[in-house]
Design a protein around this motif. Structure first.
Motif, PDB file in Angstrom:
ATOM      1  N   UNK A  22     -30.323 -14.413  14.912  1.00 50.11           N
ATOM      2  CA  UNK A  22     -30.801 -13.690  16.089  1.00 50.11           C
ATOM      3  C   UNK A  22     -30.622 -14.530  17.358  1.00 50.11           C
ATOM      4  N   UNK A  23     -30.955 -15.821  17.277  1.00 48.28           N
ATOM      5  CA  UNK A  23     -30.800 -16.698  18.446  1.00 48.28           C
ATOM      6  C   UNK A  23     -29.328 -16.782  18.846  1.00 48.28           C
ATOM      7  N   UNK A  24     -28.471 -16.962  17.847  1.00 49.78           N
ATOM      8  CA  UNK A  24     -27.035 -17.077  18.127  1.00 49.78           C
ATOM      9  C   UNK A  24     -26.507 -15.817  18.793  1.00 49.78           C
ATOM     10  N   UNK A  25     -26.939 -14.644  18.294  1.00 56.15           N
ATOM     11  CA  UNK A  25     -26.502 -13.377  18.892  1.00 56.15           C
ATOM     12  C   UNK A  25     -26.971 -13.260  20.328  1.00 56.15           C
ATOM     13  N   UNK A  26     -28.203 -13.677  20.612  1.00 55.98           N
ATOM     14  CA  UNK A  26     -28.709 -13.591  21.985  1.00 55.98           C
ATOM     15  C   UNK A  26     -27.940 -14.535  22.912  1.00 55.98           C
ATOM     16  N   UNK A  27     -27.666 -15.738  22.431  1.00 58.96           N
ATOM     17  CA  UNK A  27     -26.924 -16.681  23.264  1.00 58.96           C
ATOM     18  C   UNK A  27     -25.512 -16.177  23.527  1.00 58.96           C
ATOM     19  N   UNK A  28     -24.878 -15.601  22.494  1.00 57.39           N
ATOM     20  CA  UNK A  28     -23.540 -15.041  22.693  1.00 57.39           C
ATOM     21  C   UNK A  28     -23.573 -13.863  23.659  1.00 57.39           C
ATOM     22  N   UNK A  29     -24.607 -13.022  23.516  1.00 60.15           N
ATOM     23  CA  UNK A  29     -24.709 -11.852  24.395  1.00 60.15           C
ATOM     24  C   UNK A  29     -24.969 -12.263  25.847  1.00 60.15           C
ATOM     25  N   UNK A  30     -25.689 -13.338  26.063  1.00 64.79           N
ATOM     26  CA  UNK A  30     -26.019 -13.762  27.427  1.00 64.79           C
ATOM     27  C   UNK A  30     -24.779 -14.179  28.205  1.00 64.79           C
ATOM     28  N   UNK A  31     -23.703 -14.523  27.495  1.00 62.56           N
ATOM     29  CA  UNK A  31     -22.478 -14.933  28.179  1.00 62.56           C
ATOM     30  C   UNK A  31     -21.841 -13.810  28.971  1.00 62.56           C
ATOM     31  N   UNK A  32     -22.086 -12.569  28.546  1.00 56.75           N
ATOM     32  CA  UNK A  32     -21.510 -11.419  29.255  1.00 56.75           C
ATOM     33  C   UNK A  32     -22.546 -10.677  30.097  1.00 56.75           C
ATOM     34  N   UNK A  33     -23.740 -11.238  30.240  1.00 54.77           N
ATOM     35  CA  UNK A  33     -24.802 -10.591  31.012  1.00 54.77           C
ATOM     36  C   UNK A  33     -25.003 -11.303  32.347  1.00 54.77           C
ATOM     37  N   UNK A  34     -25.687 -10.603  33.232  1.00 52.83           N
ATOM     38  CA  UNK A  34     -25.966 -11.159  34.551  1.00 52.83           C
ATOM     39  C   UNK A  34     -27.404 -10.839  34.964  1.00 52.83           C
ATOM     40  N   UNK A  35     -27.869 -11.573  35.931  1.00 54.22           N
ATOM     41  CA  UNK A  35     -29.149 -11.260  36.545  1.00 54.22           C
ATOM     42  C   UNK A  35     -30.318 -11.320  35.601  1.00 54.22           C
ATOM     43  N   UNK A  36     -31.261 -10.365  35.795  1.00 54.51           N
ATOM     44  CA  UNK A  36     -32.509 -10.364  35.053  1.00 54.51           C
ATOM     45  C   UNK A  36     -32.299 -10.106  33.568  1.00 54.51           C
ATOM     46  N   UNK A  37     -31.250  -9.305  33.266  1.00 56.47           N
ATOM     47  CA  UNK A  37     -30.963  -9.027  31.854  1.00 56.47           C
ATOM     48  C   UNK A  37     -30.664 -10.329  31.114  1.00 56.47           C
ATOM     49  N   UNK A  38     -29.858 -11.171  31.749  1.00 54.80           N
ATOM     50  CA  UNK A  38     -29.520 -12.440  31.124  1.00 54.80           C
ATOM     51  C   UNK A  38     -30.750 -13.332  30.990  1.00 54.80           C
ATOM     52  N   UNK A  39     -31.600 -13.331  32.022  1.00 56.47           N
ATOM     53  CA  UNK A  39     -32.815 -14.146  31.968  1.00 56.47           C
ATOM     54  C   UNK A  39     -33.721 -13.711  30.820  1.00 56.47           C
ATOM     55  N   UNK A  40     -33.866 -12.382  30.687  1.00 56.06           N
ATOM     56  CA  UNK A  40     -34.713 -11.881  29.603  1.00 56.06           C
ATOM     57  C   UNK A  40     -34.149 -12.257  28.229  1.00 56.06           C
ATOM     58  N   UNK A  41     -32.821 -12.150  28.111  1.00 56.47           N
ATOM     59  CA  UNK A  41     -32.186 -12.515  26.843  1.00 56.47           C
ATOM     60  C   UNK A  41     -32.409 -13.992  26.524  1.00 56.47           C
ATOM     61  N   UNK A  42     -32.264 -14.845  27.551  1.00 55.82           N
ATOM     62  CA  UNK A  42     -32.444 -16.289  27.329  1.00 55.82           C
ATOM     63  C   UNK A  42     -33.908 -16.624  27.037  1.00 55.82           C
ATOM     64  N   UNK A  43     -34.846 -15.899  27.697  1.00 54.10           N
ATOM     65  CA  UNK A  43     -36.267 -16.138  27.409  1.00 54.10           C
ATOM     66  C   UNK A  43     -36.591 -15.737  25.971  1.00 54.10           C
ATOM     67  N   UNK A  44     -36.014 -14.619  25.534  1.00 54.44           N
ATOM     68  CA  UNK A  44     -36.235 -14.186  24.148  1.00 54.44           C
ATOM     69  C   UNK A  44     -35.665 -15.213  23.172  1.00 54.44           C
ATOM     70  N   UNK A  45     -34.476 -15.749  23.495  1.00 61.48           N
ATOM     71  CA  UNK A  45     -33.882 -16.777  22.644  1.00 61.48           C
ATOM     72  C   UNK A  45     -34.749 -18.033  22.624  1.00 61.48           C
ATOM     73  N   UNK A  46     -35.346 -18.365  23.785  1.00 63.60           N
ATOM     74  CA  UNK A  46     -36.209 -19.548  23.868  1.00 63.60           C
ATOM     75  C   UNK A  46     -37.446 -19.375  22.982  1.00 63.60           C
ATOM     76  N   UNK A  47     -38.039 -18.171  23.016  1.00 65.74           N
ATOM     77  CA  UNK A  47     -39.206 -17.910  22.172  1.00 65.74           C
ATOM     78  C   UNK A  47     -38.836 -17.985  20.686  1.00 65.74           C
ATOM     79  N   UNK A  48     -37.676 -17.454  20.343  1.00 64.73           N
ATOM     80  CA  UNK A  48     -37.263 -17.504  18.939  1.00 64.73           C
ATOM     81  C   UNK A  48     -36.959 -18.939  18.498  1.00 64.73           C
ATOM     82  N   UNK A  49     -36.481 -19.763  19.411  1.00 66.12           N
ATOM     83  CA  UNK A  49     -36.273 -21.179  19.078  1.00 66.12           C
ATOM     84  C   UNK A  49     -37.610 -21.846  18.778  1.00 66.12           C
TER      85      UNK A  49
END
Length: 227
Positions: A22-49
Protein backbone atom coordinates in the motif's frame (compact mmCIF):
# COMPACT_ATOMS: atom_id res chain seq x y z
CA UNK A 1 3.75 -22.21 17.72
CA UNK A 2 4.81 -24.50 14.86
CA UNK A 3 8.15 -26.11 14.16
CA UNK A 4 9.34 -23.22 11.95
CA UNK A 5 8.55 -20.33 14.25
CA UNK A 6 5.52 -18.36 15.43
CA UNK A 7 2.13 -18.24 13.74
CA UNK A 8 1.63 -14.80 15.26
CA UNK A 9 4.96 -13.63 13.81
CA UNK A 10 3.93 -14.92 10.39
CA UNK A 11 0.64 -13.02 10.71
CA UNK A 12 2.61 -9.84 11.41
CA UNK A 13 4.69 -10.57 8.34
CA UNK A 14 1.56 -10.77 6.20
CA UNK A 15 0.30 -7.47 7.63
CA UNK A 16 3.67 -5.86 6.96
CA UNK A 17 3.77 -7.10 3.37
CA UNK A 18 0.24 -5.79 2.76
CA UNK A 19 0.95 -2.35 4.18
CA UNK A 20 4.31 -2.21 2.36
CA UNK A 21 2.47 -2.76 -0.93
CA UNK A 22 0.00 0.00 0.00
CA UNK A 23 2.82 2.43 0.87
CA UNK A 24 4.63 1.65 -2.38
CA UNK A 25 1.45 2.22 -4.40
CA UNK A 26 0.85 5.57 -2.71
CA UNK A 27 4.41 6.71 -3.30
CA UNK A 28 4.21 5.66 -6.95
CA UNK A 29 0.86 7.40 -7.35
CA UNK A 30 2.16 10.63 -5.81
CA UNK A 31 4.64 10.96 -8.67
CA UNK A 32 1.81 11.79 -11.07
CA UNK A 33 -0.21 13.93 -8.62
CA UNK A 34 -0.07 17.60 -7.79
CA UNK A 35 -1.18 19.99 -5.11
CA UNK A 36 -3.34 18.91 -2.21
CA UNK A 37 -4.03 15.50 -3.72
CA UNK A 38 -0.35 14.70 -3.61
CA UNK A 39 -0.04 16.01 -0.05
CA UNK A 40 -2.92 13.84 1.10
CA UNK A 41 -1.40 10.80 -0.59
CA UNK A 42 1.98 11.44 1.05
CA UNK A 43 0.35 12.00 4.47
CA UNK A 44 -1.50 8.70 4.10
CA UNK A 45 1.77 6.99 3.16
CA UNK A 46 3.44 8.59 6.20
CA UNK A 47 0.72 7.24 8.52
CA UNK A 48 1.04 3.77 7.01
CA UNK A 49 4.81 3.90 7.52
CA UNK A 50 4.16 4.62 11.21
CA UNK A 51 1.79 1.65 11.28
CA UNK A 52 4.39 -0.56 9.57
CA UNK A 53 6.94 0.53 12.14
CA UNK A 54 4.53 -0.49 14.93
CA UNK A 55 4.08 -3.90 13.30
CA UNK A 56 7.86 -4.37 13.31
CA UNK A 57 7.94 -3.48 17.01
CA UNK A 58 5.27 -6.13 17.66
CA UNK A 59 7.42 -8.62 15.75
CA UNK A 60 10.33 -7.83 18.07
CA UNK A 61 8.13 -8.46 21.12
CA UNK A 62 6.94 -11.77 19.68
CA UNK A 63 10.55 -12.89 19.18
CA UNK A 64 10.95 -12.85 22.98
CA UNK A 65 8.59 -15.85 23.20
CA UNK A 66 10.51 -17.98 20.68
CA UNK A 67 13.28 -20.57 21.22
CA UNK A 68 16.80 -19.51 20.25
CA UNK A 69 16.89 -21.50 17.01
CA UNK A 70 13.74 -19.91 15.56
CA UNK A 71 14.62 -16.51 17.03
CA UNK A 72 17.96 -16.29 15.19
CA UNK A 73 16.37 -17.08 11.83
CA UNK A 74 13.43 -14.71 12.29
CA UNK A 75 15.67 -11.90 13.52
CA UNK A 76 17.45 -11.96 10.15
CA UNK A 77 14.09 -11.61 8.39
CA UNK A 78 13.11 -8.79 10.73
CA UNK A 79 16.30 -6.89 9.86
CA UNK A 80 15.39 -7.24 6.20
CA UNK A 81 11.93 -5.76 6.86
CA UNK A 82 13.48 -2.84 8.73
CA UNK A 83 15.79 -2.15 5.80
CA UNK A 84 12.83 -2.19 3.39
CA UNK A 85 10.88 0.20 5.61
CA UNK A 86 13.89 2.51 5.85
CA UNK A 87 14.05 2.66 2.03
CA UNK A 88 10.37 3.55 1.92
CA UNK A 89 10.97 6.31 4.48
CA UNK A 90 13.75 7.77 2.35
CA UNK A 91 11.54 7.63 -0.74
CA UNK A 92 8.77 9.42 1.18
CA UNK A 93 11.16 12.13 2.35
CA UNK A 94 12.29 12.78 -1.22
CA UNK A 95 8.69 12.92 -2.41
CA UNK A 96 7.76 15.33 0.39
CA UNK A 97 10.72 17.59 -0.38
CA UNK A 98 9.58 17.92 -4.01
CA UNK A 99 5.89 18.38 -3.17
CA UNK A 100 4.41 21.74 -3.89
CA UNK A 101 3.78 23.87 -0.82
CA UNK A 102 0.60 25.52 -2.03
CA UNK A 103 -2.51 24.57 -4.01
CA UNK A 104 -5.60 26.48 -5.18
CA UNK A 105 -9.28 25.86 -4.41
CA UNK A 106 -9.84 23.84 -7.60
CA UNK A 107 -7.08 21.42 -6.72
CA UNK A 108 -8.58 21.03 -3.24
CA UNK A 109 -12.02 20.30 -4.71
CA UNK A 110 -10.46 17.95 -7.25
CA UNK A 111 -8.89 16.03 -4.40
CA UNK A 112 -12.24 15.08 -2.83
CA UNK A 113 -12.05 11.58 -4.28
CA UNK A 114 -8.58 11.32 -2.84
CA UNK A 115 -10.04 12.41 0.50
CA UNK A 116 -12.53 9.59 0.31
CA UNK A 117 -9.66 7.17 -0.28
CA UNK A 118 -7.88 8.70 2.69
CA UNK A 119 -10.91 8.17 4.94
CA UNK A 120 -11.09 4.59 3.79
CA UNK A 121 -7.38 4.23 4.50
CA UNK A 122 -7.89 5.74 7.97
CA UNK A 123 -10.65 3.23 8.71
CA UNK A 124 -8.43 0.42 7.47
CA UNK A 125 -5.60 1.75 9.63
CA UNK A 126 -7.83 1.83 12.73
CA UNK A 127 -8.90 -1.73 12.01
CA UNK A 128 -5.27 -2.77 11.72
CA UNK A 129 -4.35 -0.95 14.92
CA UNK A 130 -7.18 -2.66 16.80
CA UNK A 131 -6.02 -6.00 15.46
CA UNK A 132 -2.48 -5.13 16.49
CA UNK A 133 -3.69 -4.23 19.98
CA UNK A 134 -5.44 -7.59 20.25
CA UNK A 135 -2.25 -9.36 19.18
CA UNK A 136 -0.25 -7.34 21.69
CA UNK A 137 -2.68 -8.37 24.44
CA UNK A 138 -2.33 -11.99 23.33
CA UNK A 139 1.46 -11.68 23.48
CA UNK A 140 1.21 -10.22 26.99
CA UNK A 141 -1.02 -13.10 28.05
CA UNK A 142 1.50 -15.58 26.66
CA UNK A 143 4.29 -13.87 28.58
CA UNK A 144 2.25 -14.07 31.78
CA UNK A 145 1.55 -17.76 31.17
CA UNK A 146 5.23 -18.39 30.48
CA UNK A 147 6.15 -16.58 33.71
CA UNK A 148 3.61 -18.65 35.66
CA UNK A 149 4.97 -21.90 34.18
CA UNK A 150 8.51 -20.80 35.04
CA UNK A 151 7.51 -20.17 38.66
CA UNK A 152 5.77 -23.56 38.89
CA UNK A 153 8.82 -25.25 37.34
CA UNK A 154 11.10 -23.48 39.83
CA UNK A 155 8.91 -24.63 42.75
CA UNK A 156 8.87 -28.20 41.43
CA UNK A 157 12.65 -28.13 40.96
CA UNK A 158 13.13 -26.91 44.56
CA UNK A 159 10.98 -29.80 45.82
CA UNK A 160 12.98 -32.32 43.78
CA UNK A 161 16.25 -30.90 45.11
CA UNK A 162 14.94 -31.23 48.67
CA UNK A 163 13.98 -34.88 48.04
CA UNK A 164 17.37 -35.60 46.49
CA UNK A 165 19.13 -34.00 49.46
CA UNK A 166 17.12 -36.24 51.83
CA UNK A 167 17.94 -39.33 49.78
CA UNK A 168 21.62 -38.35 49.77
CA UNK A 169 21.58 -38.11 53.58
CA UNK A 170 19.94 -41.54 53.78
CA UNK A 171 22.56 -43.03 51.45
CA UNK A 172 25.39 -41.52 53.51
CA UNK A 173 23.84 -42.87 56.72
CA UNK A 174 23.43 -46.34 55.17
CA UNK A 175 27.03 -46.27 53.95
CA UNK A 176 28.28 -45.34 57.41
CA UNK A 177 26.19 -48.14 58.92
CA UNK A 178 27.65 -50.65 56.46
CA UNK A 179 31.19 -49.46 57.21
CA UNK A 180 30.54 -49.85 60.93
CA UNK A 181 29.05 -53.33 60.40
CA UNK A 182 32.06 -54.30 58.26
CA UNK A 183 34.37 -53.13 61.06
CA UNK A 184 32.42 -55.20 63.60
CA UNK A 185 32.58 -58.24 61.33
CA UNK A 186 36.36 -57.86 61.08
CA UNK A 187 36.62 -57.67 64.88
CA UNK A 188 34.41 -60.75 65.30
CA UNK A 189 36.46 -62.62 62.71
CA UNK A 190 39.69 -61.83 64.55
CA UNK A 191 38.09 -62.92 67.86
CA UNK A 192 36.91 -66.24 66.36
CA UNK A 193 40.36 -66.90 64.92
CA UNK A 194 41.92 -66.25 68.34
CA UNK A 195 39.44 -68.60 69.99
CA UNK A 196 40.15 -71.28 67.37
CA UNK A 197 43.88 -70.96 68.03
CA UNK A 198 43.30 -71.25 71.79
CA UNK A 199 41.08 -74.30 71.29
CA UNK A 200 43.74 -75.97 69.16
CA UNK A 201 46.35 -75.20 71.81
CA UNK A 202 44.07 -76.57 74.54
CA UNK A 203 43.51 -79.75 72.52
CA UNK A 204 47.23 -80.18 72.08
CA UNK A 205 47.86 -79.68 75.80
CA UNK A 206 45.05 -82.10 76.69
CA UNK A 207 46.43 -84.74 74.30
CA UNK A 208 49.91 -84.30 75.80
CA UNK A 209 48.53 -84.73 79.32
CA UNK A 210 46.62 -87.86 78.31
CA UNK A 211 49.72 -89.34 76.70
CA UNK A 212 51.79 -88.61 79.85
CA UNK A 213 49.12 -90.18 82.05
CA UNK A 214 48.98 -93.27 79.89
CA UNK A 215 52.73 -93.64 80.08
CA UNK A 216 52.60 -93.18 83.86
CA UNK A 217 49.85 -95.80 84.21
CA UNK A 218 51.76 -98.23 82.04
CA UNK A 219 54.93 -97.54 84.05
CA UNK A 220 53.13 -98.18 87.33
CA UNK A 221 51.59 -101.41 86.04
CA UNK A 222 54.92 -102.57 84.75
CA UNK A 223 56.60 -101.81 88.04
CA UNK A 224 54.02 -103.86 89.98
CA UNK A 225 54.02 -106.80 87.63
CA UNK A 226 57.78 -107.24 87.35
CA UNK A 227 58.92 -106.29 90.84
Amino acid sequence: MDAGGSELFESYEQDFEAIKVSITERLNASGSQNGEVKKQTLRAADREIDEANEILQQMEMELLNLPQGSKTRLQARLRGYKAELERLKQTLKRAQSTSRSTSDRDELLGGISGGVDLDAASMDQRTRLLAGTDRLAESSRRLQDSHKIALETESLGAGILTDLRGQRDQIIHTRNTLLEADSNIDKASRTLKGMARRMATNKLITASIIIVLVFLILFVLYSKLFR
